[in-house]
Design a protein around this motif. Sequence first.
Motif, PDB file in Angstrom:
ATOM      1  N   GLU A 125       0.842  -1.212   0.000  1.00 35.43           N
ATOM      2  CA  GLU A 125       0.000   0.000   0.000  1.00 35.43           C
ATOM      3  C   GLU A 125       0.867   1.249   0.000  1.00 35.43           C
ATOM      4  O   GLU A 125       0.619   2.214  -0.738  1.00 35.43           O
ATOM      5  CB  GLU A 125      -0.901  -0.017   1.231  1.00 35.43           C
ATOM      6  N   ILE A 126       1.893   1.175   0.855  1.00 35.79           N
ATOM      7  CA  ILE A 126       2.798   2.333   0.965  1.00 35.79           C
ATOM      8  C   ILE A 126       3.461   2.598  -0.390  1.00 35.79           C
ATOM      9  O   ILE A 126       3.540   3.750  -0.858  1.00 35.79           O
ATOM     10  CB  ILE A 126       3.867   2.082   2.047  1.00 35.79           C
ATOM     11  N   LYS A 129       0.995   4.125  -2.722  1.00 30.87           N
ATOM     12  CA  LYS A 129       0.748   5.518  -2.348  1.00 30.87           C
ATOM     13  C   LYS A 129       1.917   6.388  -2.759  1.00 30.87           C
ATOM     14  O   LYS A 129       1.740   7.504  -3.295  1.00 30.87           O
ATOM     15  CB  LYS A 129       0.562   5.592  -0.823  1.00 30.87           C
ATOM     16  N   GLU A 132       1.933   6.990  -6.444  1.00 35.35           N
ATOM     17  CA  GLU A 132       0.890   7.953  -6.765  1.00 35.35           C
ATOM     18  C   GLU A 132       1.354   9.372  -6.444  1.00 35.35           C
ATOM     19  O   GLU A 132       1.233  10.294  -7.247  1.00 35.35           O
ATOM     20  CB  GLU A 132      -0.342   7.602  -5.939  1.00 35.35           C
ATOM     21  N   SER A 133       1.938   9.463  -5.225  1.00 37.10           N
ATOM     22  CA  SER A 133       2.413  10.771  -4.762  1.00 37.10           C
ATOM     23  C   SER A 133       3.493  11.292  -5.682  1.00 37.10           C
ATOM     24  O   SER A 133       3.497  12.478  -6.050  1.00 37.10           O
ATOM     25  CB  SER A 133       2.995  10.661  -3.347  1.00 37.10           C
TER      26      SER A 133
END
Lengths: 183, 253
Positions: A125-126, A129, A132-133
């Motif tokens: 997940e990290i 994320k 994406e970031s």
Amino acid sequence: MAETSDKVEGAAKIAEKGDSVGMPQLDFTTFPNQIFWLVVTLIVIYFILTRIALPRIGAVLAERRGTITNDIARAEELKQAAVDAEEAYNKALADARAEAQAIIAEARAEIQKELDAATAKADAEIAAKAAESEKAIAAIRASAMDSVTEVAKETAAALADAVSPAKIDAKTINAAVTARLKG
Amino acid sequence: MAVDTKAAEPGGLQIKPMDQFLVKPLFGGDEIYWYTPTNVTLWLGLAVICVILLLVIGTRGRAIVPSRGQSVAELAYVFVYKMVEDVAGKDGLKYFPYIMTLFIFIVFANSLGLLPMSFTTTAQIAVTAVMAIAVFVFVTILGVVKNGFGFLHLFWITSAPLVLRPVLALIEIISYFVRPVSHSIRLAGNMMAGHAVIKVFAGFAGVLGVGAVAPIAAITAVLALETLVSFIQAYVFAILTCVYLRDALHPHH
């Protein structure tokens, strides 16, 4: 004096004047009497002892010895039983401890597995994320760069206007700014 | 009786320490036949009663945990039993009842003799001599029956040099035949001496008035000693019997 009355005479003499004999124990006239009663006494005591007293006391002593031996044997047995019980208790304790250790190990392994799974999920997940970031940051950065170029071109045009009243081609300025930014 | 008549006579100190050993008919009369009940009969009978009290009545509980009386009876039993076993050996235990009879009789006869006004049967030569001769005859016959000619080894000391052996044999034979004499005189003499001494001190106490404290103290001390002696002499008589028995059973030195 007649021989037959000797005994009577002797006994009478002692009874009347006792100190005249010296040692009364040596007055032989009393010997048959003493010996007779002594023999009777000894035989009576012998029969009392052999018929009643000695077998009884012997039996009591033997019985006591037997009882003591039995009691000691029983105490020995009980002691052995106690030792056995203690061993069984210790064994049970050791078994329980081993089982507990196994259960703990199992639980620990399970928890570890769950933890690993959770960690992996969290990592994924990290990572997602973060990607994406990053993308967002890249977009922001790109848009910011465009704005900077725009501002730089406008500023350069304004500067060129202010510095030389001669007309400077807008195309030339743009090219120059772009070259600068890249360099 | 004798004391009364003497007291009436003139003269100071009248001590007759041997009067206590007089054999007298129990129910009056002067003649003493072999069957006459005398003070000997009485005190022998009391000894029998004491034996019954201790060894029969005392042990009637047959308890595993003994009462006091039973303890004493067992103590006497074990004491004599061990003595026979230790001195005469295992094969001497067959004769344990005889030795027990002698020991228990002498103990009670001696102890009863310590009572004031009593008659000490074991202070009589006739009584101790009969017991000693009985022991002597018994062990001699036993020795000859058990060992036959080998019983003479008791007198022929093979560990001594050959030259000395006849001399030693003579000494051994004499000492063997003196045994009943010493055996009986030892007991009777001990009993008689102690009782006579007590009587003499008692005579002193009678004439000294206030000073009688000293002889009375002496009597107390002698009586304590006699209590010990009465037991020790019974023990000595019994253990010597065991020794003679061992000689009869095992004449080889």
